[in-house]
Design an enzyme around this catalytic site. Structure first.
Site, mmCIF file in Angstrom:
data_model
loop_
_atom_site.group_PDB
_atom_site.id
_atom_site.type_symbol
_atom_site.label_atom_id
_atom_site.label_comp_id
_atom_site.label_asym_id
_atom_site.label_seq_id
_atom_site.Cartn_x
_atom_site.Cartn_y
_atom_site.Cartn_z
ATOM 1 N N LYS A 21 -11.834 -4.391 -3.568
ATOM 2 C CA LYS A 21 -12.852 -3.366 -3.789
ATOM 3 C C LYS A 21 -12.231 -2.012 -4.083
ATOM 4 O O LYS A 21 -12.891 -1.108 -4.556
ATOM 5 C CB LYS A 21 -13.774 -3.281 -2.577
ATOM 6 N N LYS A 51 -5.159 -10.187 -6.055
ATOM 7 C CA LYS A 51 -6.403 -10.574 -5.387
ATOM 8 C C LYS A 51 -7.526 -9.614 -5.786
ATOM 9 O O LYS A 51 -7.275 -8.458 -6.138
ATOM 10 C CB LYS A 51 -6.228 -10.610 -3.862
ATOM 11 N N LYS A 105 0.833 -1.207 0.000
ATOM 12 C CA LYS A 105 0.000 0.000 0.000
ATOM 13 C C LYS A 105 0.865 1.253 0.000
ATOM 14 O O LYS A 105 0.515 2.252 -0.633
ATOM 15 C CB LYS A 105 -0.936 0.015 1.213
HETATM 16 P P1 AMP Z 1 -11.229 -5.875 3.773
HETATM 17 O O1 AMP Z 1 -12.129 -5.544 2.659
HETATM 18 O O2 AMP Z 1 -9.801 -5.686 3.435
HETATM 19 O O3 AMP Z 1 -11.634 -5.248 5.057
HETATM 20 O O4 AMP Z 1 -11.411 -7.436 3.978
HETATM 21 C C1 AMP Z 1 -12.479 -8.011 4.684
HETATM 22 C C2 AMP Z 1 -12.311 -9.507 4.718
HETATM 23 O O5 AMP Z 1 -12.436 -10.053 3.407
HETATM 24 C C3 AMP Z 1 -10.947 -9.941 5.234
HETATM 25 O O6 AMP Z 1 -11.110 -11.085 6.028
HETATM 26 C C4 AMP Z 1 -10.185 -10.262 4.000
HETATM 27 O O7 AMP Z 1 -9.171 -11.217 4.205
HETATM 28 C C5 AMP Z 1 -11.290 -10.832 3.099
HETATM 29 N N1 AMP Z 1 -10.971 -10.657 1.681
HETATM 30 C C6 AMP Z 1 -10.778 -9.476 1.043
HETATM 31 N N2 AMP Z 1 -10.513 -9.675 -0.259
HETATM 32 C C7 AMP Z 1 -10.522 -11.015 -0.449
HETATM 33 C C8 AMP Z 1 -10.313 -11.860 -1.587
HETATM 34 N N3 AMP Z 1 -10.030 -11.361 -2.769
HETATM 35 N N4 AMP Z 1 -10.414 -13.203 -1.398
HETATM 36 C C9 AMP Z 1 -10.704 -13.716 -0.196
HETATM 37 N N5 AMP Z 1 -10.911 -12.994 0.902
HETATM 38 C C10 AMP Z 1 -10.824 -11.650 0.793
#
Ligand code: AMP
Ligand code: TRP
Length: 331
Positions: free
Chosen positions: A199, A196, A112
């Site tokens: 969003k 990966k 990041k």
């Molecule tokens: P975040 O949007 O970064 O707050 O992620 C929320 C949850 O979603 C966390 O547990 C991340 O590890 C999971 N997560 C986010 N992106 C992915 C992805 N592409 N594949 C699997 N899990 C994800």
């Protein structure tokens, strides 16, 4: 005694099927066997610039999605991080136990930080706030996607460090609960299978948001990258893009990889993508309907207030213990 589960999701944009398959889907499954706390981590979102109004809106949207994805607010505590001040307070106490060296090794920080000119101190200490989130609740299990593994390791290290220093269990040492890659632990971008699904990606075609309308989902899946072999089989190394689509198909349909391969033998990618789009639309339809229902004024706020009250009780006790241990005066 039931196990304690804690997890958090940042309100930094619209959630994707990666968030759903990697994490949120498991939240709903765990809630009947464990005592669960699910948190919208809005303070984490502040580590990069946010539009204030947008952030407030996204915070409520994530909470609505939690409920829409099956988390029952009468069973689990659903709350917003900033509503329980103990998170920020414990985070400071833990920052004073963490080392700069260990934070510098965090790969997500390195990634990041590379992408921006001004890197906030908060982005650097972000994993310590995450450790505070987890450790406040005597958490046994943390359901997350694979990308959070290193952060969780840090939470464990901090807990063990404090426990060793005081020769008692001040903090429960949490365990990760991460699905394997072929069952959702790491859903990849539809445009680049080496990255990966995220969003915050610039190209919206790379992800499917949980609130994308059917036509958008169809377009995004039809334009997902594949390969030139035109055979549907699971091979992460040789066919990462198709394998990723197969993971999504498999999780939405309950079919195994072998069944999917057999079903599409000799059919090519067009039909497979069309069916995958339909499956995705059908899976997201009830979630989207529920979100719309929860948009009545005050509905989600009520749930969040109740959740914060429950969380506050547990969190305050742990914060007091930690303050006492470290010599922070309170009377
Ligand atoms: P975040 O949007 O970064 O707050 O992620 C929320 C949850 O979603 C966390 O547990 C991340 O590890 C999971 N997560 C986010 N992106 C992915 C992805 N592409 N594949 C699997 N899990 C994800
Ligand atoms: N860092 C996590 C992410 O980006 C979100 C998060 C914050 C979290 N605090 C947490 C996840 C505590 C699990 C437990 O996905």
């Amino acid at each position: 005694m039931k196990k304690r589960v804690f997890s958090g999701v940042q309100p930094s944009g619209s959630l994707t099927i990666g968030n759903y398959l990697g994490a949120i889907r498991n939240f709903a499954r765990l809630q009947y066997e464990a005592d669960c706390y699910f948190c919208v981590v809005n303070l984490h979102a502040l580590t990069v610039p946010q539009d204030p109004e947008e952030l407030k809106k996204n915070t409520l949207d994530v909470a609505r999605l939690f409920v829409a994805c099956g988390i029952d607010p009468n069973v689990s505590a659903i709350f917003v991080q900033s509503q329980v001040p103990a998170h920020a307070e414990l985070s400071w106490l833990l920052e004073c136990q963490g080392y700069i060296g260990e934070l510098k090794r965090m790969t997500q920080f390195k990634d990041k930080a590379k992408k921006r000119e001004n890197v906030s101190v908060g982005l650097f200490t972000y994993p310590v706030l995450m450790a505070a989130d987890i450790l406040l609740y005597n958490t046994d299990l943390v359901p997350v996607g694979e990308d959070q593994k290193q952060h969780l390791e840090l939470a464990r290290d901090l807990a063990l460090r404090v426990n060793n220093r005081f020769r008692e269990e001040v903090f429960k040492v949490p365990e990760p609960y991460i699905p394997p890659k072929n069952s959702g632990g790491r859903i990849m971008s539809l445009q680049n299978p080496a990255e990966k699904m995220s969003k915050s990606a610039e190209n919206p075609k790379s992800y499917i948001a949980l609130l994308d309308p059917p036509e958008v989902i169809q377009k995004k899946i039809m334009s997902a990258v594949t390969d030139s072999e035109a055979v549907i089989r699971y091979d992460e190394e040789a066919k990462p893009a198709v394998s990723n689509l197969m993971v999504i198909y498999s999780l939405f349909s309950g079919k195994t990889m072998e069944e999917i391969t057999r079903l599409y033998a000799g059919k090519g990618y067009g039909q497979f993508k069309k069916d995958l789009a339909e499956l995705t639309v059908e899976t997201l339809k009830p979630i989207q309907q529920k979100v719309a229902e929860l948009s009545a004024p005050g509905a989600i706020e009520e749930i969040l207030k109740k959740g914060a009250e429950k969380a506050e009780e547990t969190a305050a006790e742990k914060l007091r213990l930690c303050q006492d241990k470290l010599g922070v005066l309170r009377f």
